[in-house]
Design an enzyme around this catalytic site. Structure first.
Site, mmCIF file in Angstrom:
data_model
loop_
_atom_site.group_PDB
_atom_site.id
_atom_site.type_symbol
_atom_site.label_atom_id
_atom_site.label_comp_id
_atom_site.label_asym_id
_atom_site.label_seq_id
_atom_site.Cartn_x
_atom_site.Cartn_y
_atom_site.Cartn_z
ATOM 1 C CD GLU A 1 -2.640 -0.901 2.502
ATOM 2 O OE1 GLU A 1 -3.387 -0.072 2.827
ATOM 3 O OE2 GLU A 1 -3.449 -2.179 2.220
HETATM 4 C C1 XIL Z 1 -8.828 2.554 2.648
HETATM 5 C C2 XIL Z 1 -9.554 3.338 0.785
HETATM 6 O O1 XIL Z 1 -8.224 3.597 0.658
HETATM 7 C C3 XIL Z 1 -10.728 3.586 1.617
HETATM 8 O O2 XIL Z 1 -11.145 4.172 -0.693
HETATM 9 C C4 XIL Z 1 -11.661 3.342 2.270
HETATM 10 O O3 XIL Z 1 -12.136 4.597 2.406
HETATM 11 C C5 XIL Z 1 -10.818 3.027 3.633
HETATM 12 O O4 XIL Z 1 -9.814 1.847 2.975
HETATM 13 N N1 XIL Z 1 -4.982 0.455 5.265
HETATM 14 C C6 XIL Z 1 -5.715 -0.025 4.396
HETATM 15 C C7 XIL Z 1 -6.440 -0.184 3.018
HETATM 16 O O5 XIL Z 1 -5.405 -1.799 4.148
HETATM 17 O O6 XIL Z 1 -7.794 -0.919 2.964
HETATM 18 C C8 XIL Z 1 -7.203 0.706 3.774
HETATM 19 O O7 XIL Z 1 -7.802 1.822 2.404
HETATM 20 C C9 XIL Z 1 -5.917 2.319 4.048
HETATM 21 C C10 XIL Z 1 -5.957 1.862 5.259
#
Ligand code: XIL
Length: 363
Positions: free
Chosen positions: A274
């Site tokens: 991420e």
């Molecule tokens: C986030 C998404 O990017 C957003 O669009 C949503 O509203 C909330 O979730 N850690 C994670 C992801 O594992 O699933 C999250 O994603 C960000 C933080």
């Protein structure tokens, strides 16, 4: 299990991507996916199917740059589970069809998390129900995408040292219902539903050498992974989220390298799943902010790409046009955040150069 039966709508939407791709012939930047592939790494980005359907220029950039698409939201429980007995696969199927049309892998995110719960779920969560909820969900979801999803985040963000358990596990509703065994249960269910998918345990807060709770969390993580590997739990990888903050010193050094080597020594692969760099608190004009953000990418990747067990790098979005940071970490001056390798106009930024260089130098 084979491929999911994709709806006509999903296939038509994916076919339209091809048209967008050819309209965008003059690529502005060498393909990060292709450069990463030279050292056997997979580069990708998290996206939503609607972004690709409604924005052909963005879809073309994704097609050009990405060898893997992660489901940013469409495979979470609140997206897939309108009710206790029901599943809504349409959006996830569309993403699967888009990935297939692009020749990209699909990365599944995520089978169990303490967030993104549908409203009905808390009421259903008794100790008795939790086990079958987990087993059925994973069987249906991982089973549907068996042979299609290359790797899954099976359990997401399950470590929380502030919850003060000796093992460091988060006191989530899953843990309250089933105790720590919910983690092995989830991995075993995923292995049996999708035997060829790589299975990852995912978390944040493992990146910085000068943040004491993160350094401590590395130790907690290693102890948990070691225990589960010893017990034969089918975990293939640690997924490090990589949500970085450009307002901190980029302290990605010997500590991070040693941690990654220790994870690799357990026989695990490592995925960065991420990656983005928050510029909420960075002062200055876009050029200065982009330089600070790019430096953060470069220093993080420098440490991370030195570890051969790191097999994937995924950014959380590809262009600042679509970044969850815009909503969750807006700038006080109202300017648009710039956390990703391509800008709002889909132009490559210095962060894209940093990724290119890191993949280029990787072995
Ligand atoms: C986030 C998404 O990017 C957003 O669009 C949503 O509203 C909330 O979730 N850690 C994670 C992801 O594992 O699933 C999250 O994603 C960000 C933080």
């Amino acid at each position: 299990m084979g491929r999911p039966r994709l709806s006509r709508r999903a296939l038509l939407a994916a076919a339209a991507l091809g048209a967008g791709g050819s309209a965008f012939a003059a690529t502005p930047f060498p393909s990060l996916a292709r450069i990463a592939a030279r050292s056997g790494r997979v580069f990708g980005a998290a996206v939503e199917p609607e972004q690709l359907e409604r924005d052909p220029a963005f879809a073309a950039l994704v097609q050009d740059q990405c060898a893997s698409l992660t489901a940013e939201n469409v495979m979470k429980w609140d997206a897939l589970r309108p009710g206790p007995e029901t599943f809504a696969f349409d959006r996830a199927d569309r993403l699967a069809a888009q990935a297939r049309a692009m020749g990209a892998q699909l990365y599944g995110h995520c089978l169990l998390w303490h967030e993104a719960w549908p409203a009905w779920l808390p009421k259903e969560m008794s100790a008795g129900a939790a086990r079958s909820l987990i087993e059925q969900h994973i069987q249906r979801v991982a089973g549907r995408y068996a042979g299609v999803v290359t790797a899954w985040d099976v359990v997401n963000e399950a470590v929380e040292r502030n919850d003060r358990r000796p093992d460091g596990l988060r006191v989530s509703p899953w843990l309250k219902a089933l105790g720590p065994d919910y983690v092995p249960l989830a991995f075993e269910a995923a292995r049996s539903a999708a035997p060829r998918a790589r299975l990852a345990f995912a978390d944040y807060g493992l990146e910085y050498d000068d943040v004491s709770w993160m350094v401590e969390k590395r130790g907690t993580m290693l102890a948990l992974l070691k225990r589960w590997k010893g017990e034969g739990v089918p975990i293939d990888a640690l997924a490090i989220q990589g949500h970085l903050d450009a307002s901190r010193p980029p302290s990605f050094g010997a500590g991070l390298r040693r941690f990654l080597a220790q994870v690799a020594d357990l026989g695990l692969e490592i995925y960065v799943t991420e990656l983005d760099v928050d510029d909420q608190k960075v002062v200055g004009d876009p050029a200065r902010r982009d330089a600070v953000v790019a430096d953060c990418y470069a220093r993080f990747l420098d440490a991370v790409m030195a570890e051969p067990a790191v097999r994937r790098v995924t950014t959380w979005g590809l262009s600042d046009r679509y970044s969850s940071k815009a909503q969750f970490s807006p700038r006080p001056d109202g300017a648009k955040v710039r956390p990703l390798p391509f800008d709002d106009g889909l132009r490559p930024k210095r962060a894209a150069d940093a990724l290119q260089r890191a993949f280029d130098h990787a072995r």
